[in-house]
Design a protein around this motif. Structure first.
Motif, short mmCIF file in Angstrom:
data_model
loop_
_atom_site.label_atom_id
_atom_site.label_comp_id
_atom_site.label_asym_id
_atom_site.label_seq_id
_atom_site.Cartn_x
_atom_site.Cartn_y
_atom_site.Cartn_z
N GLY A 1 167.36 -11.65 52.41
CA GLY A 1 167.16 -10.76 53.54
C GLY A 1 168.46 -10.08 53.92
N LYS A 2 168.86 -10.24 55.19
CA LYS A 2 170.09 -9.62 55.67
C LYS A 2 171.31 -10.53 55.57
CE LYS A 2 167.72 -6.55 58.94
NZ LYS A 2 167.61 -6.12 60.36
N VAL A 3 171.12 -11.73 55.05
CA VAL A 3 172.23 -12.68 54.91
C VAL A 3 172.85 -12.52 53.52
CG1 VAL A 3 172.93 -15.09 54.96
CG2 VAL A 3 171.11 -14.27 56.48
N THR A 4 174.15 -12.26 53.48
CA THR A 4 174.85 -12.03 52.22
C THR A 4 175.94 -13.08 52.04
OG1 THR A 4 174.42 -9.66 52.33
CG2 THR A 4 176.17 -10.37 50.85
N SER A 5 176.15 -13.46 50.83
CA SER A 5 177.11 -14.52 50.49
C SER A 5 178.55 -14.00 50.51
CB SER A 5 176.81 -15.04 49.09
OG SER A 5 177.17 -14.07 48.12
N ASN A 6 179.46 -14.92 50.25
CA ASN A 6 180.84 -14.56 49.94
C ASN A 6 180.89 -13.73 48.66
OD1 ASN A 6 179.95 -17.15 48.75
ND2 ASN A 6 181.92 -17.08 47.69
N LYS A 7 182.03 -13.08 48.41
CA LYS A 7 182.20 -12.24 47.23
C LYS A 7 183.03 -12.97 46.17
CE LYS A 7 182.24 -7.97 49.96
NZ LYS A 7 183.05 -6.78 50.33
N ILE A 8 182.65 -12.76 44.92
CA ILE A 8 183.47 -13.20 43.80
C ILE A 8 183.84 -11.95 43.01
CG2 ILE A 8 183.56 -14.51 41.65
CD1 ILE A 8 181.73 -16.56 42.88
N SER A 9 185.16 -11.73 42.84
CA SER A 9 185.65 -10.51 42.19
C SER A 9 185.90 -10.76 40.70
CB SER A 9 186.94 -10.03 42.86
OG SER A 9 186.69 -9.68 44.21
N VAL A 10 185.40 -9.85 39.90
CA VAL A 10 185.65 -9.88 38.46
C VAL A 10 186.11 -8.50 38.02
CG1 VAL A 10 183.96 -11.70 38.00
CG2 VAL A 10 183.24 -9.32 37.93
N SER A 11 186.71 -8.42 36.87
CA SER A 11 187.12 -7.13 36.33
C SER A 11 187.04 -7.18 34.82
CB SER A 11 188.54 -6.76 36.78
OG SER A 11 189.47 -7.70 36.29
#
Length: 347
Positions: A187-197
């Motif tokens: 829904g409107k709840v979003t997790s932490n971010k994990i950055s990749v490249s």
């Protein structure tokens, strides 16, 4: 017991004589789930019977029944036992319904950092909680199991695909050069971010940076200080005495914050130095090797990506300017002008 229209082969089965089943079901406060009960003989023949539904704790979960169909609603956090019985046959089955508070936080884990294009990272996992995530990236809430997660990538540099059987698991594929943030949401709840490249091994992005502290390069040169062709003595009579061109080879990489930055390249990468006017300037360096066919000199990068060459003056014609071309694979060439001037005429 068929839940929420699932396929019959996936339904929970309670077989005689124990009618036991280890399934339990999870719903949220104010959430609902619907069951359809079916009865059959051991041979599989359907039975036309009346079902009775009951919740052991209606303060936790209620049951609204209509024959073989029943809707269970979560009231508050806790566990209630649902009983489905067939009075005329004296049999019944039980299963647990666990009611959880609404999802307010999601934490995901998985491999971050820079990877070669085409790499697949299959260790991504999401967990839902009934409290919001803390600033330090942790969550003290209770887990909310059996939730359906939607995975997202912020750019085309990476794709993310949830597992077909368990949406809490996902695989990230590095699709191209650049960076991306991976998240999961309910829904409107979003997790932490994990950055990749992503980066390409075949074509790293590099550049040469000339050390400007050594510029301008040049000096006063007396081709024949004795004015005697028989004893010509090429000598630098002014300037630093030793002329040197120094460059740093840099390569694009991703830092700890997921940003693309220029870092010093690795050791032992070839850097080519070439005089474009050998009648004035030749190159030599004890740490370099020469390509006898082209006259190019090759230096190797060392600490902090530094490569350098020492200049000497050709005895034929030393007065004038010559350009030195500096090049390395995957980097655009740089040019440094070396200028030699004659000393003032002796009176």
């Amino acid at each position: 017991m068929i839940q929420d229209g699932q396929d019959a082969e996936d339904a929970s089965r309670f077989n005689a004589p124990a009618y036991a089943d280890d399934h339990s079901f999870d719903i949220l406060v104010d959430g609902t789930t619907m069951f359809v009960a079916k009865a059959a003989t051991q041979s599989g023949t359907a039975l036309d019977v009346d079902f009775d539904w009951e919740s052991s704790d209606e303060a936790v979960a209620t049951v609204m029944a209509d024959g073989a169909m029943a809707t269970i609603t979560g009231i508050r956090k806790g566990e209630s036992t649902i009983t489905v019985s067939i009075a005329e046959r004296g049999v019944g089955v039980e299963f647990a319904v666990n009611v959880h508070n609404a999802v307010k936080g999601i934490l995901i884990t998985g491999t971050d950092g820079a990877h070669v294009v085409g790499t697949s990272l299959d260790d991504y996992m999401a967990i839902a909680y009934d409290e919001a995530n803390k600033a330090d990236g942790t969550n003290d809430g209770d887990e909310v199991p059996n939730q359906t997660f939607v995975w997202s990538s912020s750019s085309a540099a990476a794709t993310v695909t949830g597992d077909d059987d368990d949406s809490s698991m996902a695989t990230v594929k590095i699709a191209g050069a650049g960076s991306a943030d991976i998240t999961a949401s309910i829904g409107k709840v979003t997790s932490n971010k994990i950055s990749v490249s992503g980066f390409s091994v075949e074509e790293p992005e590099r550049r040469l940076v000339v050390d400007t502290t050594l510029l301008p390069v040049g000096g006063v040169y007396d081709h024949d200080p004795d004015d005697n062709p028989a004893t010509s003595d090429s000598t630098l009579v002014a300037g630093d005495g030793t002329l040197q061109i120094r460059v740093q080879l840099q390569q694009r990489a991703v830092n700890a914050d997921g940003e693309m930055v220029w870092n010093a390249a690795a050791n032992d990468i070839a850097v080519t130095f070439k005089s474009l006017k050998t009648g004035i300037l030749t190159l030599t360096d004890a740490q370099s090797s020469v390509d006898t066919a082209s006259g190019d000199f090759f230096a190797q990068t060392g600490v902090n990506g530094i490569a350098s060459i020492t200049l000497t003056v050709d005895n034929v014609e030393a007065v004038g300017a010559a350009n030195v071309e500096i090049d390395s694979e995957y980097a655009n060439p740089k040019y440094v002008t070396v200028t030699f001037t004659a000393p003032p005429a002796m009176q």
